[in-house]
Design a protein around this motif. Structure first.
Motif, mmCIF file in Angstrom:
data_model
loop_
_atom_site.group_PDB
_atom_site.id
_atom_site.type_symbol
_atom_site.label_atom_id
_atom_site.label_comp_id
_atom_site.label_asym_id
_atom_site.label_seq_id
_atom_site.Cartn_x
_atom_site.Cartn_y
_atom_site.Cartn_z
ATOM 1 N N LEU A 128 0.838 -1.204 0.000
ATOM 2 C CA LEU A 128 0.000 0.000 0.000
ATOM 3 C C LEU A 128 0.875 1.257 0.000
ATOM 4 C CD1 LEU A 128 -2.808 1.262 0.102
ATOM 5 C CD2 LEU A 128 -2.736 1.096 2.591
ATOM 6 N N ALA A 129 1.960 1.221 0.809
ATOM 7 C CA ALA A 129 2.880 2.362 0.855
ATOM 8 C C ALA A 129 3.419 2.643 -0.541
ATOM 9 C CB ALA A 129 4.015 2.084 1.828
ATOM 10 N N VAL B 255 7.011 3.132 -7.864
ATOM 11 C CA VAL B 255 6.387 1.987 -8.514
ATOM 12 C C VAL B 255 7.164 1.635 -9.786
ATOM 13 C CG1 VAL B 255 4.053 2.341 -7.636
ATOM 14 C CG2 VAL B 255 4.775 3.554 -9.666
ATOM 15 N N ASP B 256 7.044 0.381 -10.224
ATOM 16 C CA ASP B 256 7.793 -0.065 -11.404
ATOM 17 C C ASP B 256 7.316 0.640 -12.657
ATOM 18 O OD1 ASP B 256 9.263 -1.743 -9.878
ATOM 19 O OD2 ASP B 256 7.965 -3.494 -10.204
ATOM 20 N N ALA C 18 -0.021 6.609 -6.611
ATOM 21 C CA ALA C 18 -1.370 7.193 -6.587
ATOM 22 C C ALA C 18 -1.370 8.692 -6.308
ATOM 23 C CB ALA C 18 -2.231 6.455 -5.559
ATOM 24 N N VAL C 19 -0.529 9.163 -5.374
ATOM 25 C CA VAL C 19 -0.580 10.591 -5.048
ATOM 26 C C VAL C 19 -0.184 11.449 -6.250
ATOM 27 C CG1 VAL C 19 -0.264 10.372 -2.543
ATOM 28 C CG2 VAL C 19 1.743 10.579 -4.027
ATOM 29 N N GLU C 20 0.689 10.912 -7.114
ATOM 30 C CA GLU C 20 1.077 11.645 -8.320
ATOM 31 C C GLU C 20 -0.007 11.540 -9.385
ATOM 32 O OE1 GLU C 20 3.521 13.615 -9.070
ATOM 33 O OE2 GLU C 20 4.245 13.438 -7.007
#
Ligand SMILES: Nc1ncnc2c1ncn2[C@@H]1O[C@H](COP(=O)(O)OP(=O)(O)OP(=O)(O)O)[C@@H](O)[C@H]1O
Ligand SMILES: [Mg+2]
Length: 441
Positions: free
Chosen positions: A211-212, A219-220, A225-227
């Motif tokens: 989740l972090a 991420v690969d 998500a925040v971006e």
């Protein structure tokens, strides 16, 4: 949402990029330079808030191939081609492919400013229109999915329209299956962020480490998500499952953004009973930030008059899907639907409606048996808490009228006979419930 436009300058020669950029910046434009078409394509996608000035002759992907790619992903993007001496036939071909205009080297600075101004203005209008269209259509679409005419639903719709325009973060709570996820989508779709992304993440669906990463990266592939949600909405489902360390990171992210927040957070909490509520499982400072605005989606049993209209709407839909007749609900069945506890709320009601249609197609079973199989309580054992008698009676009356009118295909005299109603009373009741004879003929 009108935003500042960027002029992308794509040229393999550093001096050229530099001098174009300098001139445009002096004239008040924001610029971004790229040494190759490949590099520029990484940054420029559909709906990109800017325009492109590109050289035609470049190593690797040349300006013509670049133009084709750009037009393929967004044919409304203004592209200005830079042509060398004797490239006029190519410039003509570029215009045919969708380029807005071309400039010949050496440049006339005033013409360049003029072209950049024309292009950015056109771009702004295109994007504003797209956003507006999207706002309207998506917002209307999502809102129209919310069925129900109870006062509670009317209030919910008003809340969505109001809070959709607001800036603060939102906390949505309510029992399972009440429509929280639907409401979150609607909030995004009716507001000024509609043209930006809605990124839903379930905090309960990942382990802490995963989740972090999903939330904050790295991420690969793609973006964390925040971006991804930047400028749009980050929807955190099952917020009470967020661990302490992640609560701290989320709080830092929110604090970092300042106010008004660039990225809006909609947190969803399942009020499944004590100890699972957001108030109890989130640190107070985070809870306070997330619940600046709050929407509680009411349980289905608290909006009696929606039960029958939702049920009818859903059985009609499933009947159409399965190519059969919707079941006719008897008076007794309607009473059972109204009194069922609906622990799974709208989701459960949709399930029952689908199975009722399938049963009806087979010609077996009853709605009562579906309700019993579904809930852990029998319909008789339920309470009528929170539902005024008047609401029951009216929704019941409406359904009965609707059903009888359907069966008699709009024959007023047949309905009068069956329900032992004088014509005037029948007409009054039809008007009261918004039923019209023409719909049954
Ligand atoms: N007012 C409504 N009108 C029509 N359909 C609805 C309404 N509310 C919910 N639904 C439908 O009911 C189902 C459940 O809704 P949704 O998933 O939004 O509930 P939820 O509260 O998010 O559930 P969970 O707690 O399990 O996440 C969906 O199929 C949704 O489209
Ligand atoms: Mg949900």
């Amino acid at each position: 949402m009108t935003q500042t436009m960027t002029v992308a300058i794509v040229d393999d020669e550093p001096d050229m990029r530099e001098s174009i950029s300098q001139w445009l910046v002096l004239s008040g434009f924001r610029t971004e330079s790229f040494a190759s078409a490949e590099e520029a394509l990484k940054a420029i996608g559909p709906d990109w808030p800017g325009v492109v000035i590109t050289d035609i002759r470049m190593p690797g992907m040349d300006g013509m191939a670049f133009l084709k790619r750009l037009m393929g992903q967004d044919s409304g993007l203004p592209v200005i081609m830079i042509t060398g001496h004797g490239d006029v036939p190519m410039a003509v071909e570029a215009m045919r492919l969708g380029a807005m205009d071309f400039m010949e080297k050496p440049f006339n600075p005033d013409r360049m400013t003029e072209l950049a101004k024309k292009a950015t203005n056109a771009r702004r209008i295109t994007l504003d229109n797209r956003a507006l269209r999207r706002d309207l259509s998506e917002g209307q679409q999502v809102m129209s999915k919310l069925v129900g005419a109870s006062p509670a639903m009317d209030r919910l719709r008003e809340d969505i329209l109001d809070l959709g325009q607001a800036d603060g973060h939102v906390l949505i709570d309510g029992e399972t299956g009440t429509g929280k996820t639907l409401v979150a989508h609607a909030l995004h779709a009716v507001g000024p962020r509609a043209s930006k992304k809605f990124v839903p993440i379930s905090c309960a669906a990942f382990n802490d480490e995963a989740l972090a990463t999903r939330l904050f990266g790295p991420v690969d592939e793609g973006l964390p998500a925040v971006e991804e949600a930047r400028g749009g909405t980050l929807c955190l489902e099952d917020i009470e499952a967020l661990s302490d360390p992640l609560q701290a990171r989320l709080l830092a992210f929110i604090a970092d953004q300042g106010a008004p927040a660039e990225t809006r957070i909609i947190a969803i909490s399942n009020a499944r009973g004590e100890g699972r509520r957001a108030e109890d499982s989130l640190r107070p400072d985070l809870f306070y930030r997330l619940s600046a605005l709050k929407i509680t989606v009411p349980a289905l049993r608290q909006r009696g008059e929606d039960i029958l209209s939702l049920f009818t709407r859903m059985t009609d839909q499933f009947a159409e899907e399965y190519g059969c007749e919707p079941p006719q609900v008897t008076a007794q069945e309607a009473a059972q639907l109204l009194q069922a506890p609906w622990p799974g709320n709208v989701r459960q009601l949709i399930n029952v409606a689908e199975r009722a249609v399938l049963q009806n197609r087979r010609g077996t079973g009853s709605i009562a048996s579906l309700l019993m199989a579904d809930g852990d309580e029998t319909p008789e054992a339920t309470t009528t808490e929170g539902k005024p008698l008047k609401e029951y009676v009216e929704s019941f009356e409406k359904m009965l009228l609707d059903n009888t009118m359907r069966r008699h295909k709009g024959s007023i005299s047949a309905v009068m006979d069956e329900l032992c109603l004088p014509r005037r009373t029948l007409n009054e009741k039809m008007a009261k419930y918004g039923l019209s004879r023409g719909d049954y003929l």
